[in-house]
Enzyme design. Structure first.
Site, PDB file in Angstrom:
ATOM      1  N   HIS A   1      -1.978  -2.879  -6.757  1.00  0.00           N
ATOM      2  CA  HIS A   1      -2.549  -2.546  -5.446  1.00  0.00           C
ATOM      3  C   HIS A   1      -4.070  -2.716  -5.487  1.00  0.00           C
ATOM      4  O   HIS A   1      -4.778  -1.901  -6.078  1.00  0.00           O
ATOM      5  CB  HIS A   1      -2.152  -1.100  -5.096  1.00  0.00           C
ATOM      6  CG  HIS A   1      -2.555  -0.663  -3.736  1.00  0.00           C
ATOM      7  ND1 HIS A   1      -2.702   0.659  -3.394  1.00  0.00           N
ATOM      8  CD2 HIS A   1      -2.849  -1.366  -2.606  1.00  0.00           C
ATOM      9  CE1 HIS A   1      -3.069   0.743  -2.131  1.00  0.00           C
ATOM     10  NE2 HIS A   1      -3.172  -0.466  -1.635  1.00  0.00           N
TER      11      HIS A   1
ATOM     12  N   SER B   1       0.831  -1.207   0.000  1.00  0.00           N
ATOM     13  CA  SER B   1       0.000   0.000   0.000  1.00  0.00           C
ATOM     14  C   SER B   1       0.861   1.251   0.000  1.00  0.00           C
ATOM     15  O   SER B   1       0.347   2.337  -0.254  1.00  0.00           O
ATOM     16  CB  SER B   1      -0.949  -0.005   1.194  1.00  0.00           C
ATOM     17  OG  SER B   1      -0.269  -0.340   2.360  1.00  0.00           O
TER      18      SER B   1
ATOM     19  N   ASN C   1      -3.286   6.171  -1.355  1.00  0.00           N
ATOM     20  CA  ASN C   1      -3.030   6.482   0.049  1.00  0.00           C
ATOM     21  C   ASN C   1      -2.476   7.878   0.283  1.00  0.00           C
ATOM     22  O   ASN C   1      -2.543   8.394   1.392  1.00  0.00           O
ATOM     23  CB  ASN C   1      -2.125   5.412   0.660  1.00  0.00           C
ATOM     24  CG  ASN C   1      -2.949   4.176   0.974  1.00  0.00           C
ATOM     25  OD1 ASN C   1      -4.055   4.299   1.502  1.00  0.00           O
ATOM     26  ND2 ASN C   1      -2.450   3.006   0.628  1.00  0.00           N
TER      27      ASN C   1
HETATM   28  N1  CAA Z   1     -16.285 -10.864  -0.520  1.00  0.00           N
HETATM   29  C1  CAA Z   1     -17.327 -10.889  -1.383  1.00  0.00           C
HETATM   30  N2  CAA Z   1     -18.366 -10.041  -1.300  1.00  0.00           N
HETATM   31  C2  CAA Z   1     -18.355  -9.155  -0.276  1.00  0.00           C
HETATM   32  C3  CAA Z   1     -17.303  -9.080   0.666  1.00  0.00           C
HETATM   33  C4  CAA Z   1     -16.233  -9.979   0.500  1.00  0.00           C
HETATM   34  N3  CAA Z   1     -15.174  -9.969   1.333  1.00  0.00           N
HETATM   35  N4  CAA Z   1     -17.573  -8.083   1.557  1.00  0.00           N
HETATM   36  C5  CAA Z   1     -18.747  -7.546   1.173  1.00  0.00           C
HETATM   37  N5  CAA Z   1     -19.211  -8.188   0.072  1.00  0.00           N
HETATM   38  C6  CAA Z   1     -20.395  -7.860  -0.720  1.00  0.00           C
HETATM   39  C7  CAA Z   1     -21.691  -8.191  -0.041  1.00  0.00           C
HETATM   40  O1  CAA Z   1     -22.099  -9.506  -0.310  1.00  0.00           O
HETATM   41  C8  CAA Z   1     -22.648  -7.173  -0.665  1.00  0.00           C
HETATM   42  O2  CAA Z   1     -23.023  -7.601  -1.969  1.00  0.00           O
HETATM   43  P1  CAA Z   1     -24.313  -6.992  -2.744  1.00  0.00           P
HETATM   44  O3  CAA Z   1     -24.023  -5.561  -3.054  1.00  0.00           O
HETATM   45  O4  CAA Z   1     -24.409  -7.834  -3.971  1.00  0.00           O
HETATM   46  O5  CAA Z   1     -25.454  -7.142  -1.792  1.00  0.00           O
HETATM   47  C9  CAA Z   1     -21.762  -5.945  -0.833  1.00  0.00           C
HETATM   48  O6  CAA Z   1     -20.419  -6.427  -0.874  1.00  0.00           O
HETATM   49  C10 CAA Z   1     -21.947  -4.996   0.304  1.00  0.00           C
HETATM   50  O7  CAA Z   1     -21.635  -5.662   1.523  1.00  0.00           O
HETATM   51  P2  CAA Z   1     -22.520  -5.592   2.852  1.00  0.00           P
HETATM   52  O8  CAA Z   1     -23.973  -5.479   2.510  1.00  0.00           O
HETATM   53  O9  CAA Z   1     -22.092  -6.702   3.759  1.00  0.00           O
HETATM   54  O10 CAA Z   1     -22.026  -4.318   3.601  1.00  0.00           O
HETATM   55  P3  CAA Z   1     -21.978  -2.819   3.153  1.00  0.00           P
HETATM   56  O11 CAA Z   1     -23.074  -2.440   2.218  1.00  0.00           O
HETATM   57  O12 CAA Z   1     -21.843  -2.111   4.434  1.00  0.00           O
HETATM   58  O13 CAA Z   1     -20.604  -2.705   2.323  1.00  0.00           O
HETATM   59  C11 CAA Z   1     -18.295  -2.466   2.081  1.00  0.00           C
HETATM   60  C12 CAA Z   1     -19.412  -3.134   2.853  1.00  0.00           C
HETATM   61  C13 CAA Z   1     -18.263  -3.007   0.654  1.00  0.00           C
HETATM   62  C14 CAA Z   1     -16.991  -2.826   2.792  1.00  0.00           C
HETATM   63  C15 CAA Z   1     -18.555  -0.901   2.035  1.00  0.00           C
HETATM   64  O14 CAA Z   1     -18.771  -0.422   3.325  1.00  0.00           O
HETATM   65  C16 CAA Z   1     -17.420  -0.122   1.416  1.00  0.00           C
HETATM   66  O15 CAA Z   1     -17.278  -0.023   0.203  1.00  0.00           O
HETATM   67  N6  CAA Z   1     -16.545   0.455   2.301  1.00  0.00           N
HETATM   68  C17 CAA Z   1     -15.375   1.204   1.860  1.00  0.00           C
HETATM   69  C18 CAA Z   1     -14.275   0.248   1.535  1.00  0.00           C
HETATM   70  C19 CAA Z   1     -13.020   0.948   1.124  1.00  0.00           C
HETATM   71  O16 CAA Z   1     -12.905   2.154   1.093  1.00  0.00           O
HETATM   72  N7  CAA Z   1     -11.998   0.144   0.821  1.00  0.00           N
HETATM   73  C20 CAA Z   1     -10.708   0.649   0.481  1.00  0.00           C
HETATM   74  C21 CAA Z   1      -9.885   0.656   1.733  1.00  0.00           C
HETATM   75  S1  CAA Z   1      -8.274   1.242   1.395  1.00  0.00           S
HETATM   76  C22 CAA Z   1      -7.454  -0.115   0.855  1.00  0.00           C
HETATM   77  O17 CAA Z   1      -7.922  -1.211   0.819  1.00  0.00           O
HETATM   78  C23 CAA Z   1      -6.092   0.086   0.370  1.00  0.00           C
HETATM   79  C24 CAA Z   1      -5.044   0.514   1.319  1.00  0.00           C
HETATM   80  O18 CAA Z   1      -3.922   0.550   0.850  1.00  0.00           O
HETATM   81  C25 CAA Z   1      -5.226   0.908   2.703  1.00  0.00           C
END
Ligand code: CAA
Length: 298
Positions: free
Chosen positions: A141, A120, A191
């Protein structure tokens, strides 16, 4: 270059998500981790996440079965990468460890193989310099949760060739992702932009400008973010957030990137967010509720 066999190094959250996606799209995946227990846990997590996709109707039961069949697990790097066309390293975010792993991968992987890292924020150029094929080293990434998030940030190191970049861009599209290509400077783009926002949210809490729920609600409802910045920090891991802020601070030598003392304190106290059960919120396994940590209600 045709990519068929993919070795993923590290079976943690990112590694198992990356293995999941490659296997789902038909690649032969070798998932490598030195801890057998971690490999078992990763396969269970992948199966659980595939079940989620089956129950939503986004994949069939047959694809789930095929995806799991496409994954082999091994516990040594040399064996895991021996026939790989592409290696994606997703080990712990520790510079020394990554350099050591890349030396091992470079010695054991076929000469034509591309070596990618899911880092990251660690310099791609530095990782590439630990190998004898810096032209074939690149950043790939993925974002967490990998099966859900569309982006692959593709990072060109100083010596990465256009051929290597082209292969990884096309491959990312084959995985149903949208690649964006950037150059290798501290924090890349994802990031360099995200972490100062999270750090500023932590500063706002530290300075008493607003409480946790207000900060997160404002950014969720006001800016359309799926999670507030403090919730997202817990989700990413506060140790990771701190280490990225340190990379930005040291890399650019600019005081605007100084990590908030509250973030430093929380990491020192072992409050790392979801992975440790508590950060700005507390987490109960199996429950989706985000409850503000009692530490902030004293
Ligand atoms: N595998 C497969 N499917 C998944 C999953 C996983 N691990 N986690 C969630 N899902 C799916 C769910 O089944 C659901 O599918 P549908 O849309 O078809 O119903 C969908 O994703 C949404 O999940 P939830 O209903 O359980 O929960 P939510 O609506 O609260 O969403 C989330 C969860 C997708 C995590 C959402 O909150 C989100 O997008 N959050 C922001 C995530 C983000 O910003 N990520 C980047 C972080 S930074 C990084 O990763 C890089 C770094 O270098 C730090």
């Amino acid at each position: 270059m045709l990519i068929q066999n993919v070795a993923i190094i590290g079976a943690g959250t990112m590694g198992n998500g990356i293995a999941h996606v490659f296997a789902q799209y038909g690649f032969a995946v070798t998932l490598v981790d030195v801890q057998d227990q971690q490999l078992e846990k990763a396969i269970q997590t992948i199966a659980k996440n595939l079940d989620r996709q089956v129950s939503k109707g986004s994949i069939t039961e047959a694809i789930k079965t095929q995806t799991l069949q496409n994954i082999t697990t091994v516990n040594t790097v040399a064996t895991g990468v021996a026939t790989a066309d592409l290696v994606v390293e997703a080990a712990t975010e520790n510079s020394e460890l990554k350099l050591k792993i890349f030396q091992q991968i470079d010695e054991a992987a076929p000469l034509a193989a591309i070596l990618a890292t899911n880092t990251s924020s660690i310099s791609i150029t530095k990782i590439a310099a630990a190998t004898k094929r810096p032209d074939k080293v690149i950043g790939m990434h993925f974002m967490n949760p990998v099966p859900v998030m569309k982006l692959v940030e593709v990072i060109n190191g100083y010596a990465t060739t256009a051929d290597t970049t082209h292969t990884i861009v096309e491959l990312s599209k084959q995985l149903g992702k949208i690649p964006s290509v950037v150059n290798d400077y501290p924090g890349f783009i994802a990031n360099k932009v995200l972490m100062p926002m999270i750090n500023e949210a932590i500063y706002s809490l530290y300075e008493g400008i607003a409480d946790i729920e207000s900060i997160d609600t404002i950014m969720k409802l006001g800016m359309g973010h799926p999670m507030g910045p403090l919730q997202l920090a817990d989700f990413i891991g506060l140790d990771i957030c701190l280490s990225i802020m340190q990379v930005l601070y040291q890399g650019y030598g600019n005081p605007k990137y100084a990590p908030c003392p509250l973030l430093v304190n929380m990491v020192t106290a072992g409050k790392l967010g979801v992975k440790s059960g508590e950060g700005f919120y507390t987490y109960t396994p199996g429950s989706k509720a985000w409850v503000v940590s009692s530490n902030f209600n004293k």
